[in-house]
Enzyme design. Structure first.
Site, short mmCIF file in Angstrom:
data_model
loop_
_atom_site.label_atom_id
_atom_site.label_comp_id
_atom_site.label_asym_id
_atom_site.label_seq_id
_atom_site.Cartn_x
_atom_site.Cartn_y
_atom_site.Cartn_z
N ASP A 366 0.83 -1.20 0.00
CA ASP A 366 0.00 0.00 0.00
C ASP A 366 0.87 1.25 0.00
O ASP A 366 2.06 1.22 -0.34
CB ASP A 366 -0.97 -0.07 1.21
N ARG A 443 -6.19 16.19 3.42
CA ARG A 443 -5.17 15.22 3.84
C ARG A 443 -3.77 15.71 3.49
O ARG A 443 -2.92 14.97 3.00
CB ARG A 443 -5.42 13.85 3.17
N ASP A 534 -19.20 3.76 -7.14
CA ASP A 534 -20.30 4.08 -8.04
C ASP A 534 -20.18 3.25 -9.31
O ASP A 534 -19.14 2.64 -9.59
CB ASP A 534 -20.33 5.58 -8.35
N GLU A 614 -5.45 -18.58 15.49
CA GLU A 614 -6.12 -17.71 14.51
C GLU A 614 -5.64 -18.01 13.10
O GLU A 614 -6.41 -17.92 12.14
CB GLU A 614 -5.87 -16.24 14.86
C1 DGJ Z 1 -7.01 5.38 1.93
C2 DGJ Z 1 -7.36 3.95 1.62
O1 DGJ Z 1 -8.74 3.77 1.71
C3 DGJ Z 1 -6.59 3.04 2.54
O2 DGJ Z 1 -6.95 1.71 2.33
C4 DGJ Z 1 -5.13 3.25 2.33
O3 DGJ Z 1 -4.78 2.82 1.03
C5 DGJ Z 1 -4.77 4.70 2.53
N1 DGJ Z 1 -5.59 5.57 1.76
C6 DGJ Z 1 -3.32 4.95 2.18
O4 DGJ Z 1 -3.00 6.26 2.20
#
Ligand code: DGJ
Length: 729
Positions: A366, A443, A534, A614
């Site tokens: 991510d 942000r 959407d 788990e």
């Molecule tokens: C928002 C996303 O919804 C999250 O899953 C993650 O990817 C963050 N952004 C990363 O900045």
């Protein structure tokens, strides 16, 4: 099936269970005569009644006939300034500054197959579709309005779109252009259902009776938004899951929208759906056209469940434009909630290594892998690997992940730019923002002007280098702020009202390009969770991250609301660590898994910090999900209870199309002492088949649906239960 009565200018659209009709009357005003359960047809204009209504004016051709008014007749596409005072579908302004539209029917065109909309997502398909185009023209300005209708018989789907062309010799400014206008003149005492919320709590169902005047939901955030979804329902007061008439309307669009219903002086109802007129103004030079986004309608004479299942089938089969159609989506693990921005290559490999033996198939890296991105204040726009975190780049990392037998996926946020980035230092004017005004951060980031091709091209060129540098199977396309300061340096003052829409067209163009260049890559949409969940995005991204809220209990509601229009196979859902970061709540791994597998299914946690017990649960969940993948992802979906009622449990069910298999899932609510017994009546089974439940005893389908299944008393909050049914004959 489309039936034309050319003599009487009656146009009837039949689907398997519904009928829709329009008629051009003696003045070529296009009237809406019927939409509802399927009927044989004929000219339904006998339903329209005429009376002299005070304060409702009459068009010039009607002379002194005072019972003929555009204000009281059901319109197919409402006009403005010439007698209909209800919600207008269209507003345009020629050079004389007037704002008058008086549209009259001119001719029609019937086509086999489905129309397409250049640059816009739309339902697609072959010969099973029929298209009707109704051409109208303003009586004075030579503005042509074409109404497009797509008819998909077996899914009761009717799509609509509008193309406005300036056939005149002077510039016209288009200020409003709805995709859909639907007049109900039957005095229906309808409820209006909308799906509303906020970040991390999206798509809560809200239902209220219509009252006189206009009720609406909208977005002016540049995204379809977390706050209101561009999908709404009008229904009978008494409509429920399995009974009652309801109309679902979805906009295939990801930007500003307006969904409005007006209950009029005569207790008629008008639904309007389309681009939000807020800061929308599109200049049409002579010969130029504007095409609205598409809207999709499903009418169900038998409740919400049937409406949802029809939308689900149509979206899966005829909207999602995945180049690898029907590909099996991998069970994934994502590192975001485990590490956020703080990770190393070793940490990522560790997480992947703990997931691979459990059957998890895809590792997703991510946010935080690129540029100077150690928190959310920098780096966006610099799409090159941060080698301090990942020495040797993806060329070094990806083979290590693949060696574990896993695919590799990556996060990007192409539409954004951080002020602390090389890209911003080189091109500060590429961020949206009006001259002389400070820019508003969201942000801590700014938004790139995606209406500009050179901006998109540069971002994509950089991202391509990354995608080409390693074997990448998945991309998560994120977008983490609402649009502000919407002003483009590339357009003159008179065209700034085009920027919101051009921005979305730019997003679509780039998504389309990526999809074509990398057909093997599965793209998951994401907008700070579910801020752009959407039908428009679903055309390009077969799945969308449903919400940043991964708490299983909150997810019951979020996924319930989402399921009214969107299929299970589109809802990104992950089981995450407890206590949950959004709610502080802890529920069992079993519960988290059962809820997340009613989605695209994955995990978002460091499994090295998970107990062996788990891990065994996860291993079983993944195996179960894979074994029943088709049933879970593509089965017919039945909502058995409503989690907003705070009942003793939330339950839902998937049934295979041949009705030989079903999976019932349930999560209890908060428990109380001396709990009563409950019986769960199943749905959608074949009454004539006998089913084995969880490999044990057998029961006839009609018994399970009518007498039901007795639930045991479960002594703990939020406990899961699943029943797997398979036909024995
Ligand atoms: C928002 C996303 O919804 C999250 O899953 C993650 O990817 C963050 N952004 C990363 O900045």
């Amino acid at each position: 099936m489309i039936v034309l009565d050319k003599t009487n200018k009656v146009f009837t659209l039949h689907t398997q269970n519904t009928t829709y009709q329009m008629k051009a009357d003696q003045y070529n005003v296009l009237l809406h005569t019927y939409y509802g359960p399927r009927i044989s047809g004929g000219d339904l204009s006998y339903l329209i009644q005429y009376a002299d209504r005070g304060a409702s004016p009459n068009p010039s051709e009607a002379g002194h006939r005072r019972d003929y008014s555009l204000d009281t007749l059901p319109q197919e596409y409402s006009t403005c300034g010439v007698g209909d005072f209800r919600l207008p579908s269209i507003e345009f302004e020629p050079e004389d500054g007037s704002c008058l539209a008086d549209l009259r029917y001119v001719d029609y065109e019937l086509r086999k197959g489905k129309y397409s909309l250049e640059g816009l997502p739309a339902f697609w398909g072959g010969s099973e579709w029929e298209t009707l185009v109704l051409r109208m023209e303003d009586i004075s300005t030579q503005m042509q309005v074409e109404l497009y209708y797509g008819v998909l018989d077996r899914y009761d789907l009717i799509t609509r779109a509008v193309r406005v062309t300036n056939l005149g010799t002077e510039r016209v400014r288009l200020r409003r252009c709805a995709s859909l206008c639907l007049d109900f003149q039957d005095n229906g005492d309808y409820d209006f259902i909308t799906f509303d919320g906020c970040h991390a709590l999206e798509r809560n169902l809200n239902r209220a009776p219509l009252r006189p005047g206009v009720q609406s939901v909208e977005s002016v955030r540049g995204t379809s938004s977390h706050h209101h979804n561009p999908f709404v329902i009008l229904c009978d007061h008494s409509a429920g899951e399995d009974h009652g008439l309801c109309y679902g309307a979805a906009l295939v669009y990801s930007g500003n929208f307006l969904a409005a219903v007006e209950r009029t002086q005569l207790e008629h109802n008008r639904l309007l759906l389309g681009i939000n007129p807020y800061h929308f103004c599109w200049t049409l030079a002579p010969g130029e056209s504007f095409t609205s986004p598409e809207a999709a309608l499903v009418c169900s004479p038998s409740g919400f469940g049937q409406m949802s299942r029809q939308f689900h089938r149509a979206i899966r089969d005829n909207l999602i434009h995945d180049p690898l159609r029907g590909r099996r989506r991998p069970v994934l693990i994502n590192n975001w909630e485990a590490t956020e921005f703080t990770f190393s290559a070793e940490k990522l490999v560790d997480i992947a290594a703990s997931a691979a033996p459990l059957g998890i198939e895809l590792f997703v890296m991510d946010d935080g892998w690129f540029g100077k991105r150690d928190d959310d204040c920098g780096g966006l726009g610099d799409w090159y690997v941060n080698e301090e975190k990942l020495p040797g780049g993806l060329e070094a990392l990806v083979p290590r992940i693949r060696a574990l037998g896993m695919q590799f996926g990556i996060w990007i946020e192409p539409e954004m730019i951080s002020e602390d980035s090389d890209l911003y230092r080189a091109h500060p004017d590429w961020a949206l923002g009006a001259p002389g005004r400070p820019r508003t951060r969201g942000r801590s980031q700014l938004t790139l002007d995606f209406s500009r091709k050179e901006v998109r091209d540069r971002v994509y060129a950089d991202i391509r280098k990354v995608l080409d540098s390693a074997e990448i199977s998945y991309v998560k396309w994120d977008m983490n702020r609402s649009l502000t300061d919407v002003w483009s340096a590339a357009l003159p003052a008179s065209r700034q009202g085009e920027v919101f829409h051009r921005y979305i067209l730019g997003v679509y163009e780039l998504l389309d390009q990526m999809r074509r260049d990398y057909p093997h890559i599965l793209i998951e949409g994401c907008t700070g969770g579910g801020g752009r969940f959407d039908a428009g995005m679903l055309y390009y991204t077969p799945q969308i991250w449903c919400s940043d809220n991964t708490d299983a209990v909150d997810r019951l509601r979020i996924q319930y609301g989402t399921s009214f229009c969107y299929p299970i196979s589109t809802m990104g859902a992950h089981a995450s660590a407890v206590p949950n970061g959004q709610t502080g709540r802890s529920v069992s791994m079993e519960t988290r898994g059962v809820v997340a597998m009613t989605g695209t299914f994955g995990y978002e946690m460091d499994l090295n910090e998970t107990s062996q017990e788990e891990k065994e649960v996860i291993k079983r969940q993944v195996a179960f999900f894979k074994e029943h993948y088709d049933l879970i992802q593509n089965g017919d979906y039945y909502r058995l209870t409503d989690p907003f009622q705070n009942g003793p449990f939330t339950a839902w069910e998937q049934v295979s199309p041949d009705r030989r298999e079903a999976l019932v899932s349930l999560v209890t609510g908060t428990v109380h002492a001396s709990a009563p017994f409950h019986t769960l009546r199943l749905k959608g089974l074949d009454p004539a088949l006998t089913y084995q439940v969880n490999g044990g005893d057998t029961y006839p389908g009609d018994v399970l649906m009518n007498a039901g299944w007795p639930l045991p008393i479960i002594l703990d909050d939020y406990q899961p239960m699943q029943l797997y049914l398979s036909a024995v004959q």
